[in-house]
Design an enzyme around this catalytic site. Structure first.
Site, mmCIF file in Angstrom:
data_model
loop_
_atom_site.group_PDB
_atom_site.id
_atom_site.type_symbol
_atom_site.label_atom_id
_atom_site.label_comp_id
_atom_site.label_asym_id
_atom_site.label_seq_id
_atom_site.Cartn_x
_atom_site.Cartn_y
_atom_site.Cartn_z
ATOM 1 N N HIS A 196 0.835 -1.197 0.000
ATOM 2 C CA HIS A 196 0.000 0.000 0.000
ATOM 3 C C HIS A 196 0.868 1.245 0.000
ATOM 4 O O HIS A 196 1.929 1.292 0.605
ATOM 5 C CB HIS A 196 -0.924 -0.005 1.223
ATOM 6 C CG HIS A 196 -1.973 1.043 1.143
ATOM 7 N ND1 HIS A 196 -1.802 2.289 1.680
ATOM 8 C CD2 HIS A 196 -3.184 1.043 0.559
ATOM 9 C CE1 HIS A 196 -2.879 3.014 1.443
ATOM 10 N NE2 HIS A 196 -3.732 2.274 0.769
ATOM 11 N N ARG A 237 0.737 4.148 1.402
ATOM 12 C CA ARG A 237 0.806 5.005 2.588
ATOM 13 C C ARG A 237 0.308 6.423 2.292
ATOM 14 O O ARG A 237 0.914 7.405 2.682
ATOM 15 C CB ARG A 237 2.225 5.067 3.154
ATOM 16 C CG ARG A 237 2.848 3.715 3.451
ATOM 17 C CD ARG A 237 2.151 3.068 4.640
ATOM 18 N NE ARG A 237 2.895 1.922 5.119
ATOM 19 C CZ ARG A 237 2.463 0.683 5.052
ATOM 20 N NH1 ARG A 237 1.300 0.421 4.518
ATOM 21 N NH2 ARG A 237 3.172 -0.302 5.535
ATOM 22 N N TYR A 279 13.219 1.310 -5.390
ATOM 23 C CA TYR A 279 13.746 0.624 -4.217
ATOM 24 C C TYR A 279 14.647 1.513 -3.382
ATOM 25 O O TYR A 279 14.991 1.196 -2.267
ATOM 26 C CB TYR A 279 14.546 -0.611 -4.642
ATOM 27 C CG TYR A 279 15.786 -0.253 -5.416
ATOM 28 C CD1 TYR A 279 16.980 -0.013 -4.752
ATOM 29 C CD2 TYR A 279 15.746 -0.094 -6.790
ATOM 30 C CE1 TYR A 279 18.114 0.351 -5.455
ATOM 31 C CE2 TYR A 279 16.876 0.264 -7.491
ATOM 32 C CZ TYR A 279 18.053 0.488 -6.822
ATOM 33 O OH TYR A 279 19.164 0.853 -7.511
ATOM 34 N N GLU A 300 7.785 -5.933 5.415
ATOM 35 C CA GLU A 300 7.202 -6.523 6.612
ATOM 36 C C GLU A 300 7.491 -8.017 6.700
ATOM 37 O O GLU A 300 6.773 -8.757 7.343
ATOM 38 C CB GLU A 300 5.704 -6.244 6.622
ATOM 39 C CG GLU A 300 5.427 -4.748 6.730
ATOM 40 C CD GLU A 300 4.006 -4.377 6.390
ATOM 41 O OE1 GLU A 300 3.193 -5.272 6.131
ATOM 42 O OE2 GLU A 300 3.724 -3.173 6.375
#
EC number: 3.4.17.-
Length: 138
Positions: free
Chosen positions: A43, A45, A98, A136
């Site tokens: 997502h 953010r 990245y 994550e």
């Protein structure tokens, strides 16, 4: 068996990664495979700054009269505001995103700004931006 609450062997980690479509980036100096995958569903953010509207990138889509790709969305309709492109990493920007670099149209080579410079302050402290880093995986 792979357990997120425990230290896992390299082999168990590779076995767990087989649920993804993996790419091989070569070998480590120890002769081990370097495996990777693209996580394109992270997502964006958008809640970090409610005053900013994210526009689609402005490159024409082949085979369509519509223009633009939203790099953080996944619609298959080229005319949708949430069109994610013709396939994973189809937009060049996804291949560069990245990194933690600032680039402008004058950059001809990679350049890092020392802490305390105007550019560094503008991009961080002065802009009131919140540093966000999203991997994550444990």
């Amino acid at each position: 068996a792979f357990d997120l609450n425990d230290f896992n062997t390299l082999e168990d980690t590779y076995d767990q990664m087989n649920v993804f479509q993996l790419s091989e980036a070569g070998l480590t100096h120890e002769g081990r495979d370097m495996k990777s995958w693209i996580d394109s569903l992270t997502h964006c953010r958008s809640h970090l700054d409610e005053d900013v509207f994210m526009f689609k990138r402005n490159e024409p889509d082949s085979g369509s009269a519509c223009v633009g790709t939203d790099l953080n969305r996944s619609s298959n309709n080229p005319c949708s505001d949430t069109y994610g492109g013709s396939g994973p990493a189809s937009a060049l920007e996804t291949r560069h995103s990245y990194s933690q670099q600032y680039e402008d149209e004058l950059n001809q080579r990679q350049r890092y700004e020392p802490s305390g410079t105007t550019v560094n302050n503008l991009l961080n402290k002065d802009a009131g931006s919140i540093y966000s880093y999203t991997p994550e995986l444990r």
